[in-house]
Scaffold this active site. Sequence first.
Site, PDB file in Angstrom:
ATOM      1  N   LYS A 172       0.849  -1.193   0.000  1.00  0.00           N
ATOM      2  CA  LYS A 172       0.000   0.000   0.000  1.00  0.00           C
ATOM      3  C   LYS A 172       0.881   1.238   0.000  1.00  0.00           C
ATOM      4  O   LYS A 172       1.581   1.517   0.969  1.00  0.00           O
ATOM      5  CB  LYS A 172      -0.896   0.044   1.244  1.00  0.00           C
ATOM      6  CG  LYS A 172      -2.023   1.049   1.039  1.00  0.00           C
ATOM      7  CD  LYS A 172      -2.508   1.689   2.321  1.00  0.00           C
ATOM      8  CE  LYS A 172      -1.867   3.000   2.634  1.00  0.00           C
ATOM      9  NZ  LYS A 172      -2.045   4.083   1.660  1.00  0.00           N
ATOM     10  N   GLY A 217       7.107   4.715   8.160  1.00  0.00           N
ATOM     11  CA  GLY A 217       6.171   5.818   8.339  1.00  0.00           C
ATOM     12  C   GLY A 217       6.271   6.370   9.746  1.00  0.00           C
ATOM     13  O   GLY A 217       7.310   6.255  10.403  1.00  0.00           O
ATOM     14  N   SER A 218       5.180   6.926  10.204  1.00  0.00           N
ATOM     15  CA  SER A 218       5.210   7.624  11.491  1.00  0.00           C
ATOM     16  C   SER A 218       5.034   6.668  12.667  1.00  0.00           C
ATOM     17  O   SER A 218       4.485   5.570  12.526  1.00  0.00           O
ATOM     18  CB  SER A 218       4.086   8.660  11.513  1.00  0.00           C
ATOM     19  OG  SER A 218       2.840   7.997  11.462  1.00  0.00           O
ATOM     20  N   THR A 261       1.293   5.654  13.376  1.00  0.00           N
ATOM     21  CA  THR A 261       0.788   4.530  12.574  1.00  0.00           C
ATOM     22  C   THR A 261       1.450   3.228  13.011  1.00  0.00           C
ATOM     23  O   THR A 261       0.788   2.190  13.108  1.00  0.00           O
ATOM     24  CB  THR A 261       1.025   4.782  11.071  1.00  0.00           C
ATOM     25  OG1 THR A 261       0.464   6.047  10.737  1.00  0.00           O
ATOM     26  CG2 THR A 261       0.389   3.719  10.212  1.00  0.00           C
ATOM     27  N   GLY A 262       2.742   3.287  13.296  1.00  0.00           N
ATOM     28  CA  GLY A 262       3.452   2.089  13.751  1.00  0.00           C
ATOM     29  C   GLY A 262       2.781   1.464  14.969  1.00  0.00           C
ATOM     30  O   GLY A 262       2.621   0.239  15.057  1.00  0.00           O
ATOM     31  N   GLU A 267       9.999   0.892  10.505  1.00  0.00           N
ATOM     32  CA  GLU A 267      11.044   1.912  10.285  1.00  0.00           C
ATOM     33  C   GLU A 267      10.339   3.239  10.495  1.00  0.00           C
ATOM     34  O   GLU A 267       9.557   3.669   9.644  1.00  0.00           O
ATOM     35  CB  GLU A 267      11.584   1.838   8.850  1.00  0.00           C
ATOM     36  CG  GLU A 267      12.184   0.513   8.458  1.00  0.00           C
ATOM     37  CD  GLU A 267      13.603   0.341   8.942  1.00  0.00           C
ATOM     38  OE1 GLU A 267      14.240   1.336   9.318  1.00  0.00           O
ATOM     39  OE2 GLU A 267      14.076  -0.811   8.954  1.00  0.00           O
ATOM     40  N   CYS A 282      13.937  10.692   6.477  1.00  0.00           N
ATOM     41  CA  CYS A 282      13.822  10.132   7.835  1.00  0.00           C
ATOM     42  C   CYS A 282      15.092  10.345   8.642  1.00  0.00           C
ATOM     43  O   CYS A 282      15.033  10.565   9.840  1.00  0.00           O
ATOM     44  CB  CYS A 282      13.451   8.664   7.779  1.00  0.00           C
ATOM     45  SG  CYS A 282      14.609   7.678   6.832  1.00  0.00           S
ATOM     46  N   GLU A 289       9.484  15.001  15.736  1.00  0.00           N
ATOM     47  CA  GLU A 289       9.935  15.072  14.350  1.00  0.00           C
ATOM     48  C   GLU A 289       9.034  16.053  13.580  1.00  0.00           C
ATOM     49  O   GLU A 289       7.818  15.898  13.577  1.00  0.00           O
ATOM     50  CB  GLU A 289       9.828  13.685  13.726  1.00  0.00           C
ATOM     51  CG  GLU A 289      10.301  13.642  12.294  1.00  0.00           C
ATOM     52  CD  GLU A 289      10.129  12.258  11.686  1.00  0.00           C
ATOM     53  OE1 GLU A 289       9.052  11.676  11.853  1.00  0.00           O
ATOM     54  OE2 GLU A 289      11.075  11.787  11.047  1.00  0.00           O
TER      55      GLU A 289
HETATM   56  P1  NAD Z   1       2.266   7.840   7.985  1.00  0.00           P
HETATM   57  O1  NAD Z   1       2.492   6.921   9.131  1.00  0.00           O
HETATM   58  O2  NAD Z   1       1.215   8.849   8.091  1.00  0.00           O
HETATM   59  O3  NAD Z   1       1.939   7.008   6.671  1.00  0.00           O
HETATM   60  C1  NAD Z   1       2.772   5.959   6.227  1.00  0.00           C
HETATM   61  C2  NAD Z   1       1.899   4.930   5.536  1.00  0.00           C
HETATM   62  O4  NAD Z   1       1.017   4.371   6.494  1.00  0.00           O
HETATM   63  C3  NAD Z   1       1.030   5.506   4.423  1.00  0.00           C
HETATM   64  O5  NAD Z   1       0.967   4.584   3.357  1.00  0.00           O
HETATM   65  C4  NAD Z   1      -0.314   5.634   5.085  1.00  0.00           C
HETATM   66  O6  NAD Z   1      -1.400   5.561   4.189  1.00  0.00           O
HETATM   67  C5  NAD Z   1      -0.314   4.421   6.004  1.00  0.00           C
HETATM   68  N1  NAD Z   1      -1.251   4.521   7.125  1.00  0.00           N
HETATM   69  C6  NAD Z   1      -1.698   5.647   7.734  1.00  0.00           C
HETATM   70  N2  NAD Z   1      -2.590   5.327   8.704  1.00  0.00           N
HETATM   71  C7  NAD Z   1      -2.692   3.984   8.718  1.00  0.00           C
HETATM   72  C8  NAD Z   1      -3.449   3.050   9.497  1.00  0.00           C
HETATM   73  N3  NAD Z   1      -4.284   3.443  10.450  1.00  0.00           N
HETATM   74  N4  NAD Z   1      -3.296   1.724   9.243  1.00  0.00           N
HETATM   75  C9  NAD Z   1      -2.450   1.308   8.284  1.00  0.00           C
HETATM   76  N5  NAD Z   1      -1.732   2.132   7.498  1.00  0.00           N
HETATM   77  C10 NAD Z   1      -1.841   3.457   7.712  1.00  0.00           C
HETATM   78  O7  NAD Z   1       3.675   8.483   7.670  1.00  0.00           O
HETATM   79  P2  NAD Z   1       4.010   9.515   6.491  1.00  0.00           P
HETATM   80  O8  NAD Z   1       3.587  10.841   6.917  1.00  0.00           O
HETATM   81  O9  NAD Z   1       3.526   9.006   5.185  1.00  0.00           O
HETATM   82  O10 NAD Z   1       5.585   9.376   6.419  1.00  0.00           O
HETATM   83  C11 NAD Z   1       6.415  10.163   7.142  1.00  0.00           C
HETATM   84  C12 NAD Z   1       7.003   9.390   8.294  1.00  0.00           C
HETATM   85  O11 NAD Z   1       7.777   8.288   7.803  1.00  0.00           O
HETATM   86  C13 NAD Z   1       7.967  10.206   9.086  1.00  0.00           C
HETATM   87  O12 NAD Z   1       7.758   9.986  10.459  1.00  0.00           O
HETATM   88  C14 NAD Z   1       9.325   9.668   8.671  1.00  0.00           C
HETATM   89  O13 NAD Z   1      10.361   9.847   9.563  1.00  0.00           O
HETATM   90  C15 NAD Z   1       9.035   8.247   8.464  1.00  0.00           C
HETATM   91  N6  NAD Z   1      10.063   7.634   7.630  1.00  0.00           N
HETATM   92  C16 NAD Z   1      10.925   6.726   8.205  1.00  0.00           C
HETATM   93  C17 NAD Z   1      11.930   6.140   7.451  1.00  0.00           C
HETATM   94  C18 NAD Z   1      12.864   5.121   8.051  1.00  0.00           C
HETATM   95  O14 NAD Z   1      13.509   4.405   7.314  1.00  0.00           O
HETATM   96  N7  NAD Z   1      12.974   5.016   9.343  1.00  0.00           N
HETATM   97  C19 NAD Z   1      12.050   6.463   6.108  1.00  0.00           C
HETATM   98  C20 NAD Z   1      11.181   7.409   5.560  1.00  0.00           C
HETATM   99  C21 NAD Z   1      10.177   7.969   6.337  1.00  0.00           C
END
Ligand code: NAD
Length: 494
Positions: free
Chosen positions: A188, A241-242, A245-246, A264, A299, A398
């Site tokens: 996704k 991602g964030s 969400t994690g 991650e 990130c 962040e």
């Molecule tokens: P996000 O968590 O909002 O979204 C990431 C993904 O999760 C998207 O595809 C989103 O649609 C999905 N998502 C959102 N809510 C969800 C739910 N309830 N259930 C399942 N999936 C869901 O993050 P973002 O704003 O897209 O990305 C930015 C974040 O990613 C920042 O915190 C950044 O630091 C992090 N990031 C980390 C790394 C790493 O390698 N550590 C790399 C790049 C980005």
Amino acid sequence: METTRIEELRSRAIPPASHLIEGTPHQASDGGTLNVVSPIDGSILTTMPKGTRDDARLAIRSARRAFDDGRWSGLAPSSRKKILLKWADLIEANAEELAVLGVRDNGTEIGMAYKAEPLSAAGTIRYFAEAVDKIYGEIAPTAPDALGLVHKQPVGVVGAIVPWNFPLMIGSWKLGPALAAGCTVVLKPAETASLTLVRLAQLAIDAGLPPGVFNVVTGEGAVVGAEIAESHDVDVLVFTGSGATGRRLMEASAKSNLKRVYLELGGKSPNIVFADAPDLTAAAKVSAAGIFRNSGQVCVAGSRLLVQREIHDKFVEMLVQNAEAMWVGDPLDPNTQAGAVNSEHQLAQNLAFVDEARTAGRTIATGGTRILQETGGTYMAPTIITGVQPDDRVVCEEVFGPVLTVQPFDTEEEAIALANASKFGLAAGLWTADLSRAHRMFAKIQAGVVHVNTYGGADITVPLGGVKQSGNGHDKSLHAFDKYLDLKTAWIKL
Ligand code: NAD
């Protein structure tokens, strides 16, 4: 990339995107669509399916079938390798088109996007393809009356949920080892960066990847992502991602089938500059790039500058000069050094952090504002905030935008304490000519990677992962296979 080629690709109409399930394009089961808005100028580029839970279920069933009937995992590793290498070649052959498509969708400056997105994705797929027929099992050192064989087997169906910054690079960090290992995948993409991943999946089919092995479902996280996370048919969930969400993903795993979850997450990475840094001019230049490239949407961005007090004022001045000299604007202009912020939502979040710091009396040494609003796009000036306090929100959380905070320190111990005073632990930077100090600090800084006398260098050969609330598990390098290959023992009585 040539400017004329960029302009030709920029002017191309983009057809509506589709999910890719069982090797064929699908629309949402209820016909719903989402507009794809370009952060370059706010224009609507095209539409994509607003996936439903039924769409996600269809894709998961497809991946489940493809795994269970062995159409992929049952192939010789060398056969999987051949198809994956062909896929990498196709990605490379379409790199210019993919790069411009991605920039129009998510706003990363083209100079960076071309290398970091399609070219890096092709390299990643190739790296894992090349490795897969070099993985051996083990014979255990048992007593002579038994034979213990330790096999490595693909773990099953992988749910991959990825963010909007660097979708191809981060997507391929999951897809490369998962597919090479013999797993099948439902991916996704993020709502604001789906187009290139849909195209990547089409190229995989063109390369000969059997239908159902790699499925993409576009749409909202709370719907499509949540269905993948809650599914009993997904064996492992890999996520970038964030943190918010994690947390939800771990909860969904606990409430469903206890699927393994690898996260991650974000960072608030310290970049520590000592007065004895070998070259302060280079340190200022690289540190500015280390936070302001891709408008801070990286990130591992070095977003917390810790600088030794005796050079604080001088170094801040050098940084401000670098920040103000940075070319922010149209990400499809090859001269641009920092492109658009990904969305209005993200820009508003960035500005809210700055406003809060301003209201608390902190000094905005440069930037702090939206710029180029007349373009219709979402741009922000590189921003440096001094005089911050350790518990300020802008220091602790962040931002994921072009915002750098600066804190002075006196001693090595104080620098370590400040660096580690964070819930995150993704990356760090350290500038010093003292090799012993570099080694001492490397051991004590809580981070997955510590850059010494540089900031942000990496390639596919080294793992990327965080400690503390920056996540668990590693992408990249051969260690990435650990998430997708399970150990299974055969105990044979002799
Ligand atoms: P996000 O968590 O909002 O979204 C990431 C993904 O999760 C998207 O595809 C989103 O649609 C999905 N998502 C959102 N809510 C969800 C739910 N309830 N259930 C399942 N999936 C869901 O993050 P973002 O704003 O897209 O990305 C930015 C974040 O990613 C920042 O915190 C950044 O630091 C992090 N990031 C980390 C790394 C790493 O390698 N550590 C790399 C790049 C980005």
